[in-house]
Enzyme design. Structure first.
Site, PDB file in Angstrom:
ATOM      1  CE1 TYR A 173      -3.097  -3.074   1.175  1.00  0.00           C
ATOM      2  CE2 TYR A 173      -1.618  -3.243   3.056  1.00  0.00           C
ATOM      3  CZ  TYR A 173      -2.627  -3.769   2.280  1.00  0.00           C
ATOM      4  OH  TYR A 173      -3.184  -4.985   2.618  1.00  0.00           O
ATOM      5  CG  ASP A 285      -2.664   4.904  -8.240  1.00  0.00           C
ATOM      6  OD1 ASP A 285      -2.014   3.847  -8.254  1.00  0.00           O
ATOM      7  OD2 ASP A 285      -3.361   5.247  -7.270  1.00  0.00           O
TER       8      ASP A 285
END
Length: 620
Positions: A173, A285
């Site tokens: 993460y 991202d």
């Protein structure tokens, strides 16, 4: 033999000519990203930056930036060998008497290597920072893209433990550095870390967290792998199985968690579920778009342990292809046997880079009855993280699922819009910016297999109006040959910046969308134009799309559609895909994120310094 670690893998890559060293100073603020982005897109080597401005620690990037290096990092000759390795393990014989059972022993010995091995001392605990000594700014965490909210740890192995069962989890993460001793913790709602935090909150406890940076590349991969919920199978077990050894772990110094003994850095600390969440982001991202700011938990770092001379590993994500494409391919190969156990008609499947993992899945099947394509697609939607898939295309067994040109030719030839397309709904990746709701949206199944008699003859089954006559469709597809354009014959419409027709039935348009309903009006106008004859698919892209680059086209389309809202049959046999941005006037209330683009000044600076860094011209 010692368990492999990051630095031994660096040495291996260097010995094979797969790693460059850069001794001249380089900035962790965007420069390393620009260099790494160029290299990965051209199949270049990994790079070890020995002199990072503002930090005494070197940075290595691109360790798994090619298919070959990814296979090497996992201890196999080729990524296809992963499927054979798993198939050998799960294919245990349960019959054949004593000799049959004895035949399982080599496989069971492999399985016994799964549990990690506790050690008392570890390289990663040679140096320790505690309390006020903790200063994350000393670690060369990268700011990857111009609009990022700050520097992000991009290869963190985040370790937590279930407060009820004690079951361990490791996930990757991203972590935005917020201060000298805090980071964000990007735990999305579907992630195991979120579930552990919710359980800790119910108990009125803090959740202890350890974050490993570095270690064996097989463990770095394992943290990204979508493991099935099998008792005893975790990321340490997967890495141990891939290596044929039990993975060495050591107890954390200030947390009751086991951490990789051969990591480069460990961040120890906690997340307090009673605290208010903090704004995290934006972040460039893996979708190739920025994830916009949102609220996430805050991770407090109370101690940092490290090797005496650590190396900081990093990766970048963004517009594909990127390094993560090869990790995704490794997961494809690793879990193919498990998918085939549940859906035995599957021959192969692929999640191509243009689909950024969850937007497109292509699966080939050995078809033996009508409707089988939909059975397989719906079955895949129910398998773990495959639930996030947006578009599933099913093709015949002879089609190479990794060849997107071949796949889309099959779709044009064998999938009649509406007859052979099915829209449904379900969970969507929370990073998807185009879905109807956060983590919830439309899905599309395209049956591009050869049709059986029962699958044809439905209303609108062909553009010739042969709704009830199946004679032409039995066991072979209806194929339309696009009509080649005559000189100057191009549809005109407000906002069209560029357009072209492909030989296999696709019309691609770059649209500068300025008002609500513009894409649907374009589709209706196109359907009435003579040039639409023989075209199966109208692909409406945004104004930044290169219509001559099919990877760019499909990357844009797949990111920018909710299939239930944005893919529709315009006329009999013509399917429109609205991949232009969605406007508030169209009922889309969330902000539309920008595509990731590096600053022009940074690109120019990297051009100027390329030879100063000693980088080969062919990778520039």
């Amino acid at each position: 033999m010692a368990f492999p670690d990051l630095q031994s893998f660096i040495e291996l890559l260097e010995a094979r000519g797969e790693l460059l060293r850069v001794a001249a100073p380089v900035s962790r603020d965007l420069e390393i990203t620009e260099i790494a982005d160029r290299l990965v897109k051209k199949g270049g080597p990994a790079v070890l930056f020995e002199n990072v401005v503002g930090s005494e620690y070197p940075v290595v990037i691109g360790l798994m930036g090619t298919r070959e290096r990814t296979a090497l990092s996992l201890g196999v000759q080729d990524l296809d060998d992963l499927a054979a390795k798993v198939r050998a393990l799960i294919d245990l014989k349960g019959s054949g008497g004593m000799m049959g059972m004895l035949g399982n022993l080599p496989k069971l010995r492999d399985a016994m290597n799964l549990p990690p091995k506790r050690v008392k001392t570890a390289p990663v605990q040679e140096v320790v920072w505690r309390g006020d000594e903790v200063d994350l700014s000393k670690i060369p965490v990268l700011k990857c893209w111009p609009l990022d909210g700050g520097p992000f740890v991009t290869l963190p192995l985040v370790i937590t433990k279930d407060p009820d069962t004690g079951e361990r989890n490791m996930g990757m993460y991203r972590m935005q550095v917020m201060s000298k001793n805090t980071t964000g913790m990007h735990w999305q709602r579907h992630k195991t870390g979120t579930k552990h935090l919710e359980k800790a909150k119910a108990k009125g406890q803090r959740l202890e967290v350890a974050v490993a940076i570095g270690g064996d590349p097989a463990l770095i991969y394992a943290a990204t792998a979508p493991l099935p919920p099998i008792p005893g199978l975790d990321e340490f077990a997967l890495a141990g199985y891939l290596r044929g050894q039990r993975y060495p772990v050591v107890k954390g110094l200030t947390v009751d968690l086991e951490v990789p003994a051969n990591a480069e850095f460990i961040l120890e600390g906690y997340v307090d579920p009673q605290e208010d969440w903090v704004v995290e982001g934006p972040f460039g991202d893996h979708t190739g778009f920025y994830t916009l700011p949102d609220l996430y938990p805050l991770f407090h770092v109370t101690a940092v342990t490290m090797r005496q001379h650590p190396v900081y590993p990093a990766t970048i994500v963004g517009r594909p292809p990127m390094e993560d494409a090869y990790l995704i391919e490794a997961s494809e190969r690793l879990f193919l046997p498990a998918a085939q156990m549940i859906l035995p008609e599957i021959v192969d499947y692929s999640m191509p880079p243009a689909g950024v993992a969850h937007n497109l899945v292509v699966v080939s099947i050995k078809k033996s009855y009508p409707g089988q394509a939909y059975k397989v697609a719906n079955g895949l939607f129910g398998l773990g993280q495959m639930m996030f898939a947006k578009v599933i295309v099913v093709v015949d067994e002879g089609v190479k699922v990794g060849d997107l040109d071949a796949v889309w030719r099959e779709v044009s030839a064998k999938a009649v819009p509406e007859r052979d397309t099915l829209t449904t709904r379900g969970p969507i990746d929370v990073l998807d910016h185009s879905s109807r709701g956060w983590g919830y949206g439309g899905k599309l199944i395209i049956d591009a297999t050869t049709k059986r008699p029962e699958e044809v003859g439905s209303p609108k089954s062909s553009r010739e109006g042969q709704a009830d006559d199946t004679a032409l469709d039995v066991f072979f597809p209806v194929v339309f040959a696009p009509t080649p354009l005559r000189g100057g014959e191009l549809p005109t419409f407000e906002g069209i910046l560029a357009q072209r027709q492909t030989p296999d039935g696709y019309w691609i348009v770059a649209l500068d969308k300025t008002r609500a309903g513009q894409a649907r009006e374009l589709a209706q106008a196109f359907a009435a134009h003579p040039a639409a004859d023989g075209v199966r698919h109208l692909l409406i892209c945004d104004e930044q799309t290169d219509v001559n680059d099919l990877n760019d086209v499909w990357w844009t389309i797949l990111n920018n559609i909710d299939p239930e809202r944005d893919v529709w049959t315009v006329s009999d046999g013509l399917l429109a895909w609205d991949g232009a941005r969605k406007l508030p006037e169209e009922g889309f209330v969330r902000p539309w994120p920008p595509k990731i683009v590096m600053d022009k000044a940074v690109r120019e600076r990297v051009d100027a310094l390329w030879h100063v860094w000693g980088l080969p011209e062919k990778w520039r």
